[in-house]
Design a protein around this motif. Structure first.
Motif, PDB file in Angstrom:
ATOM      1  N   UNK A 112       0.828  -1.209   0.000  1.00  0.00           N
ATOM      2  CA  UNK A 112       0.000   0.000   0.000  1.00  0.00           C
ATOM      3  C   UNK A 112       0.862   1.259   0.000  1.00  0.00           C
ATOM      4  N   UNK A 113       1.947   1.232   0.770  1.00  0.00           N
ATOM      5  CA  UNK A 113       2.851   2.382   0.800  1.00  0.00           C
ATOM      6  C   UNK A 113       3.499   2.585  -0.576  1.00  0.00           C
ATOM      7  N   UNK A 114       3.890   1.486  -1.209  1.00  0.00           N
ATOM      8  CA  UNK A 114       4.469   1.573  -2.549  1.00  0.00           C
ATOM      9  C   UNK A 114       3.442   2.093  -3.545  1.00  0.00           C
ATOM     10  N   UNK A 115       2.216   1.611  -3.436  1.00  0.00           N
ATOM     11  CA  UNK A 115       1.149   2.066  -4.312  1.00  0.00           C
ATOM     12  C   UNK A 115       0.917   3.572  -4.147  1.00  0.00           C
ATOM     13  N   UNK A 116       0.899   4.043  -2.908  1.00  0.00           N
ATOM     14  CA  UNK A 116       0.714   5.470  -2.647  1.00  0.00           C
ATOM     15  C   UNK A 116       1.906   6.272  -3.159  1.00  0.00           C
ATOM     16  N   UNK A 117       3.111   5.742  -2.998  1.00  0.00           N
ATOM     17  CA  UNK A 117       4.305   6.429  -3.460  1.00  0.00           C
ATOM     18  C   UNK A 117       4.268   6.625  -4.974  1.00  0.00           C
ATOM     19  N   UNK A 118       3.805   5.618  -5.685  1.00  0.00           N
ATOM     20  CA  UNK A 118       3.793   5.682  -7.150  1.00  0.00           C
ATOM     21  C   UNK A 118       2.517   6.288  -7.718  1.00  0.00           C
ATOM     22  N   UNK A 120      -0.026   8.685  -9.141  1.00  0.00           N
ATOM     23  CA  UNK A 120       0.166   9.901  -9.922  1.00  0.00           C
ATOM     24  C   UNK A 120       1.096   9.723 -11.106  1.00  0.00           C
ATOM     25  N   UNK A 121       1.842   8.630 -11.114  1.00  0.00           N
ATOM     26  CA  UNK A 121       2.699   8.371 -12.270  1.00  0.00           C
ATOM     27  C   UNK A 121       1.857   7.829 -13.426  1.00  0.00           C
ATOM     28  N   UNK A 122       2.214   8.188 -14.654  1.00  0.00           N
ATOM     29  CA  UNK A 122       1.519   7.585 -15.797  1.00  0.00           C
ATOM     30  C   UNK A 122       1.694   6.061 -15.771  1.00  0.00           C
ATOM     31  N   UNK A 123       0.727   5.352 -16.322  1.00  0.00           N
ATOM     32  CA  UNK A 123       0.686   3.887 -16.267  1.00  0.00           C
ATOM     33  C   UNK A 123       1.965   3.240 -16.798  1.00  0.00           C
ATOM     34  N   UNK A 124       2.466   3.693 -17.941  1.00  0.00           N
ATOM     35  CA  UNK A 124       3.656   3.074 -18.522  1.00  0.00           C
ATOM     36  C   UNK A 124       4.906   3.352 -17.680  1.00  0.00           C
ATOM     37  N   UNK A 125       4.994   4.534 -17.110  1.00  0.00           N
ATOM     38  CA  UNK A 125       6.133   4.876 -16.250  1.00  0.00           C
ATOM     39  C   UNK A 125       6.113   3.987 -15.011  1.00  0.00           C
ATOM     40  N   UNK A 126       4.948   3.852 -14.432  1.00  0.00           N
ATOM     41  CA  UNK A 126       4.785   3.022 -13.241  1.00  0.00           C
ATOM     42  C   UNK A 126       5.149   1.563 -13.544  1.00  0.00           C
ATOM     43  N   UNK A 127       4.639   1.067 -14.672  1.00  0.00           N
ATOM     44  CA  UNK A 127       4.905  -0.320 -15.059  1.00  0.00           C
ATOM     45  C   UNK A 127       6.405  -0.545 -15.288  1.00  0.00           C
ATOM     46  N   UNK A 128       7.055   0.382 -15.991  1.00  0.00           N
ATOM     47  CA  UNK A 128       8.492   0.251 -16.245  1.00  0.00           C
ATOM     48  C   UNK A 128       9.267   0.235 -14.923  1.00  0.00           C
ATOM     49  N   UNK A 129       8.905   1.125 -14.013  1.00  0.00           N
ATOM     50  CA  UNK A 129       9.579   1.200 -12.716  1.00  0.00           C
ATOM     51  C   UNK A 129       9.406  -0.101 -11.929  1.00  0.00           C
ATOM     52  N   UNK A 159      11.860   9.737 -14.612  1.00  0.00           N
ATOM     53  CA  UNK A 159      10.620  10.347 -14.130  1.00  0.00           C
ATOM     54  C   UNK A 159      10.137   9.666 -12.843  1.00  0.00           C
ATOM     55  N   UNK A 160      10.225   8.351 -12.800  1.00  0.00           N
ATOM     56  CA  UNK A 160       9.789   7.610 -11.614  1.00  0.00           C
ATOM     57  C   UNK A 160      10.683   7.909 -10.415  1.00  0.00           C
ATOM     58  N   UNK A 161      12.000   7.925 -10.634  1.00  0.00           N
ATOM     59  CA  UNK A 161      12.922   8.231  -9.529  1.00  0.00           C
ATOM     60  C   UNK A 161      12.696   9.649  -9.017  1.00  0.00           C
ATOM     61  N   UNK A 162      12.536  10.576  -9.924  1.00  0.00           N
ATOM     62  CA  UNK A 162      12.295  11.965  -9.514  1.00  0.00           C
ATOM     63  C   UNK A 162      11.002  12.062  -8.702  1.00  0.00           C
ATOM     64  N   UNK A 163       9.972  11.385  -9.167  1.00  0.00           N
ATOM     65  CA  UNK A 163       8.688  11.384  -8.453  1.00  0.00           C
ATOM     66  C   UNK A 163       8.856  10.827  -7.038  1.00  0.00           C
ATOM     67  N   UNK A 164       9.570   9.723  -6.920  1.00  0.00           N
ATOM     68  CA  UNK A 164       9.774   9.093  -5.588  1.00  0.00           C
ATOM     69  C   UNK A 164      10.542  10.029  -4.662  1.00  0.00           C
ATOM     70  N   UNK A 165      11.553  10.690  -5.200  1.00  0.00           N
ATOM     71  CA  UNK A 165      12.339  11.613  -4.372  1.00  0.00           C
ATOM     72  C   UNK A 165      11.504  12.810  -3.933  1.00  0.00           C
ATOM     73  N   UNK A 166      10.699  13.350  -4.823  1.00  0.00           N
ATOM     74  CA  UNK A 166       9.876  14.513  -4.483  1.00  0.00           C
ATOM     75  C   UNK A 166       8.781  14.164  -3.499  1.00  0.00           C
ATOM     76  N   UNK A 167       8.209  12.977  -3.616  1.00  0.00           N
ATOM     77  CA  UNK A 167       7.160  12.546  -2.703  1.00  0.00           C
ATOM     78  C   UNK A 167       7.708  12.405  -1.291  1.00  0.00           C
ATOM     79  N   UNK A 168       8.938  11.954  -1.168  1.00  0.00           N
ATOM     80  CA  UNK A 168       9.531  11.732   0.146  1.00  0.00           C
ATOM     81  C   UNK A 168       9.996  13.012   0.797  1.00  0.00           C
ATOM     82  N   UNK A 169      10.090  14.107   0.062  1.00  0.00           N
ATOM     83  CA  UNK A 169      10.505  15.381   0.668  1.00  0.00           C
ATOM     84  C   UNK A 169       9.386  15.938   1.415  1.00  0.00           C
TER      85      UNK A 169
END
Length: 169
Positions: A112-118, A120-129, A159-169
């Motif tokens: 659930x935490x991983x799902x919440x972290x990801x 907002x990401x587009x489907x293909x970005x999320x899938x690739x990550x 894009x996925x790494x940047x999203x994860x870093x920004x979410x954790x700030x």
């Protein structure tokens, strides 16, 4: 009615008293039970309390509560779907590999935490990550599965790494 002359500390209380039962009834019709509706209603008001939205600026409090409630409802169904998929995967395991109830709970919380972290990401970005991180696939394999170039996969991963870093700030 919440207005500008109501002291700030009482605005949420007034909003809650005037609209909680209405919101809870609306949610109950969507989730099918009182317990989840009550939880979602409380979560809605907690979100309102922690939001930057000034309560005295609310012209349509029910519309605002519905917007927040719909987002939480979407998360609720997403979480329920994730939980169902997890339980289905557990049912496929041999009995000796089935985790204990405590391990199940921890794994589900992590999912659930991983799902919440990801979120907002587009489907293909999320899938690739997820393919990269959970399945250990390389960029070439991911590109083949997604039918995109490796360069696009690199862009997705950045894009996925940047999203994860920004979410954790």
């Amino acid at each position: 009615m919440v207005d500008a002359v109501t002291p700030p500390d009482q605005r949420l209380s007034v909003l809650y008293r005037e609209h909680r039962s209405w919101l809870e009834n609306w949610l109950r019709h969507r989730v099918g039970n009182s317990w989840d509706a009550a939880d979602l209603s409380q979560d809605t008001f907690l979100r309102v309390l922690s939001s930057a939205q000034k309560l005295e600026d609310l012209r349509e409090p029910r519309a605002y509560l519905l917007t927040v409630g719909r987002r939480l409802l979407s998360n609720f169904y997403s979480r329920r779907s994730l939980e169902a998929a997890y339980l289905e995967a557990l049912a496929q395991l041999p009995e000796e590999c089935v985790p204990s109830p405590e391990q199940r709970w921890l794994l589900l919380e992590t999912l659930q935490a991983l799902d919440e972290l990801l979120d907002g990401l587009p489907r293909l970005v999320r899938r690739a990550f997820l393919w990269s991180q959970l399945h250990g696939l390389g960029y070439r394999e991911i590109a083949e599965r997604l039918d995109v170039s490796e360069r696009t996969v690199k862009r997705y991963m950045a894009q996925a790494y940047e999203h994860c870093l920004l979410v954790q700030l």
